[in-house]
Design an enzyme around this catalytic site. Structure first.
Site, PDB file in Angstrom:
ATOM      1  N   VAL A 237       0.843  -1.211   0.215  1.00 48.96           N
ATOM      2  CA  VAL A 237       0.036  -0.024  -0.209  1.00 48.96           C
ATOM      3  C   VAL A 237       0.902   1.107   0.030  1.00 48.96           C
ATOM      4  O   VAL A 237       0.753   2.216  -0.809  1.00 48.96           O
ATOM      5  CB  VAL A 237      -1.122   0.089   1.422  1.00 48.96           C
ATOM      6  CG1 VAL A 237      -1.518   1.526   1.323  1.00 48.96           C
ATOM      7  CG2 VAL A 237      -1.971  -1.189   1.177  1.00 48.96           C
ATOM      8  N   TYR A 238       1.891   1.176   0.771  1.00 49.06           N
ATOM      9  CA  TYR A 238       2.835   2.383   0.859  1.00 49.06           C
ATOM     10  C   TYR A 238       3.346   2.660  -0.353  1.00 49.06           C
ATOM     11  O   TYR A 238       3.487   3.765  -0.926  1.00 49.06           O
ATOM     12  CB  TYR A 238       3.728   2.136   1.913  1.00 49.06           C
ATOM     13  CG  TYR A 238       4.913   3.295   2.215  1.00 49.06           C
ATOM     14  CD1 TYR A 238       4.434   4.684   2.809  1.00 49.06           C
ATOM     15  CD2 TYR A 238       6.055   3.100   1.847  1.00 49.06           C
ATOM     16  CE1 TYR A 238       5.405   5.420   2.983  1.00 49.06           C
ATOM     17  CE2 TYR A 238       7.009   4.282   2.076  1.00 49.06           C
ATOM     18  CZ  TYR A 238       6.646   5.369   2.525  1.00 49.06           C
ATOM     19  OH  TYR A 238       7.641   6.365   2.741  1.00 49.06           O
TER      20      TYR A 238
END
Length: 244
Positions: A149-150
């Protein structure tokens, strides 16, 4: 001083890279708007800057909330420099990623800089000058398990950097990004631990963690007139990790 008579808003500047960027810009003459979730930490950064002869003020903002982004833009007022630094950093395998954490990271890392830029760039365009620096990560270019996600949100921010450069640079507003490697910040150490951070640092050509000051220097350079011919660029400040 190169930022005299300029106002710089730095999100996520209550600690780490953001706080170091605020200190450097204030020392170079900018009036700095420090922003983050912690009033205690933000006030401490502001007080330190003022004690050293600089100008700064704090605006509290949780950038996972849309209304908070709007209020921050209003409180900051017209700015000459915008550093989109605030971010959340969840660590989890894709199959175990919590929906709540996914949504919060998309909100803080993509939606907030998008809305903040959209709110503040018209003022820069009206003046015919301005600089936006987005803080990305080497993980936007290197596949690393556990931070899907990051890394995806930061890749999106690099894409926005190029698009915004194409949209705003003809009007005098430069847009660039810095992609740090592993850096000794509280967020990194709290998330990955000393041993985990050291392992990633060991994969770089220099074999060590960056200090927040080293990354802040790169951000300040891109924001300054010293980088006047740079726009749409992503500067890899990653100890050579993405080069070899």
């Amino acid at each position: 001083m190169e930022f005299t008579d300029k106002v710089a808003l730095i999100t996520g500047s209550t600690g780490g890279i953001g706080a170091e960027t605020a200190r450097l810009m204030a020392a170079a003459g900018a009036e700095v708007v420090v922003s983050g979730r912690s009033a205690e930490r933000g006030t401490a950064v502001v007080e330190e800057i003022i004690a050293n002869g600089g100008r700064a003020r704090f605006v509290a903002a949780d950038l996972t909330e849309t209304d908070a982004v709007r209020r921050l833009a209003e409180a900051a007022g017209p700015v000459d420099v915008l550093v989109n630094n605030a971010a959340t950093f969840p660590v989890a395998p894709t199959v175990d990623q919590a929906r709540e954490s996914l949504d919060a990271t998309l909100a803080a890392n993509v939606r907030a800089p998008y809305l903040l830029t959209a709110a503040l760039v018209p003022g820069m365009i009206a003046k015919g000058s301005g600089s936006i620096v987005n803080v990305s990560t080497m993980a936007a270019r290197v596949g690393m398990p556990g931070i899907s996600v990051y890394s995806a949100t930061k890749a999106a921010l690099e894409s926005l950097t190029r698009t915004w450069a194409a949209e705003f640079s003809p009007a005098g507003v430069r847009v660039n990004a810095v992609a740090p490697g592993p850096t000794r910040t509280d967020m990194v150490l709290a998330t990955m631990g000393e041993e985990g951070a050291a392992q990633i640092a060991g994969t770089t050509l220099l074999g060590r963690l960056a200090t927040p000051r080293e990354i802040a220097e790169a951000i300040v350079f891109l924001a300054s007139d010293r980088a006047s011919y740079l726009t749409g660029a992503t500067l890899a400040a990653d100890a050579g990790r993405t080069a070899a």
